[in-house]
Design a protein around this motif. Structure first.
Motif, mmCIF file in Angstrom:
data_model
loop_
_atom_site.group_PDB
_atom_site.id
_atom_site.type_symbol
_atom_site.label_atom_id
_atom_site.label_comp_id
_atom_site.label_asym_id
_atom_site.label_seq_id
_atom_site.Cartn_x
_atom_site.Cartn_y
_atom_site.Cartn_z
ATOM 1 N N LEU A 39 -20.482 3.843 1.540
ATOM 2 C CA LEU A 39 -20.845 3.294 0.225
ATOM 3 C C LEU A 39 -20.375 4.239 -0.870
ATOM 4 C CD1 LEU A 39 -24.403 1.975 1.106
ATOM 5 C CD2 LEU A 39 -22.324 0.631 0.771
ATOM 6 N N PRO A 40 -19.953 3.780 -2.033
ATOM 7 C CA PRO A 40 -19.827 2.355 -2.352
ATOM 8 C C PRO A 40 -18.707 1.694 -1.546
ATOM 9 C CG PRO A 40 -18.788 3.679 -4.051
ATOM 10 C CD PRO A 40 -19.448 4.637 -3.125
ATOM 11 N N LEU A 41 -18.773 0.389 -1.416
ATOM 12 C CA LEU A 41 -17.757 -0.336 -0.656
ATOM 13 C C LEU A 41 -16.392 -0.169 -1.300
ATOM 14 C CD1 LEU A 41 -19.620 -3.700 0.064
ATOM 15 C CD2 LEU A 41 -19.275 -1.777 1.633
ATOM 16 N N GLU A 76 -20.417 2.359 7.978
ATOM 17 C CA GLU A 76 -20.450 1.916 6.589
ATOM 18 C C GLU A 76 -20.233 3.103 5.649
ATOM 19 O OE1 GLU A 76 -24.345 0.653 5.090
ATOM 20 O OE2 GLU A 76 -23.309 -0.884 3.925
ATOM 21 N N SER A 79 -15.597 -4.842 -0.971
ATOM 22 C CA SER A 79 -16.402 -5.413 -2.065
ATOM 23 C C SER A 79 -15.867 -6.791 -2.447
ATOM 24 C CB SER A 79 -16.543 -4.471 -3.264
ATOM 25 O OG SER A 79 -15.298 -4.137 -3.765
#
Ligand code: PLP
Length: 294
Positions: free
Chosen positions: A92-94, A90, A99
């Motif tokens: 972040l941010p996506l 993962e 998103s």
């Protein structure tokens, strides 16, 4: 929900010189949320899922995958719960793809690269079923025999004559549909966007499987091939030559392309034209398969 893809002609000195007509079928314009070939690949998979009583679909893809974007959109629009299994960790941010997926209600989960490579093995699938409950599995890229039944429809209702049909080739699901959907005298060419010589065989296998499941006509499909000369080093690999071509193309014509799929396709087509590959007085139909998400 979907707009039919318009066909646009590209005018260029090179085309005139070689007396080749180039038409572009704008599948990138059929829907704001499910662009290009991805809808055709999902269409019968989702119909199949619904018939079998599934309310949940699960699929795989990279963090920038157009297929993840399209599956999340389709899930939202058609009322399926969707789960996206993303390769790697993962971040972040996506990014915009993920998103968007989350805003469509897609549940995102990550698999490390080593496990991701084994994603089609029963052990991994069973583990995912324990975690998410029963689901209809849409393979990575959306490509399976049901996808071929869908992509075959790209050439339905085309009311102009053409001698060649060309598309960008990732998994080959789109090319397989064009091979099934075009008449024998049309030459079908897929431009591989990744390195390796496996696509010809993959597309053959897909066609065989689709025939076996009675999703396409049972016949010998001829007059098609995969061109491996324009991958520019591999999937998502770009060079300045390719980047300049994409920039130049988007300035010259009212058609936006990107370097991962359609940039390689049009670069290949133009290069083949300049080499005299296409017969004089012939028409080439290029499938704009989408791919500009922002
Ligand atoms: C996914 C994708 C492709 C590749 O299609 P395949 O059926 O996997 O060969 C081509 N163009 C665009 C824009 C795509 O998003």
């Amino acid at each position: 929900m979907f707009t039919p893809a318009p066909i646009q002609e590209i005018k260029d000195e090179l085309l005139e010189k070689h007396q080749v007509r180039l038409l572009v079928k704008r599948e990138d314009l059929i829907h704001p949320l499910i662009k290009g070939n991805k809808w055709y690949k999902l269409k019968y998979n989702l119909e199949n899922a619904r018939k079998q009583g599934f309310t949940k679909i699960l699929t795989f893809g990279g963090a920038f995958s157009n297929h993840i974007y399209a599956t999340a959109s389709a899930g939202y629009l058609l009322g399926f719960q969707s789960i996206g299994i993303i390769r790697g960790e993962e971040h972040l941010p996506l990014n915009p793809v993920l998103s968007h997926a989350v805003s469509c209600g897609m549940e995102i989960s990550y698999l490390d690269r080593a496990t991701y490579r084994k994603k089609n093995e029963a052990q991994i699938i069973n583990h995912l079923k324990e975690k998410f409950g029963d689901f209809y599995l849409v393979p990575e890229g959306g490509t399976n025999p049901w996808a071929v039944k869908g992509t075959e429809e790209i050439l339905k209702n085309v009311d102009v004559a053409y001698n060649y049909v060309c598309c960008a080739c990732g998994t080959g699901g789109t090319l397989a549909g064009l091979v099934a959907g075009a008449s024998d005298d049309v030459q079908k060419i897929g431009f591989a966007v990744l390195k390796g010589d496996f696509l010809q065989k993959d597309v053959e296998n897909l066609l065989q499987e689709a025939i076996k499941q009675q999703l396409i006509v049972d016949k010998l499909y001829l007059n098609w091939h995969v061109n491996n000369d324009y991958h520019f080093g591999g999937y998502a690999k770009v060079t300045t030559v390719l980047q300049d071509f994409v920039k130049d193309f988007s300035q010259k014509y009212p058609i936006s392309i990107e370097p991962i799929y359609t940039g390689k396709l049009f670069y290949g087509i133009f290069d083949l034209i300049s080499k005299g590959f296409f017969q004089k007085n012939s028409t080439v139909l290029a499938i704009h398969s989408g791919g500009v998400y922002s």
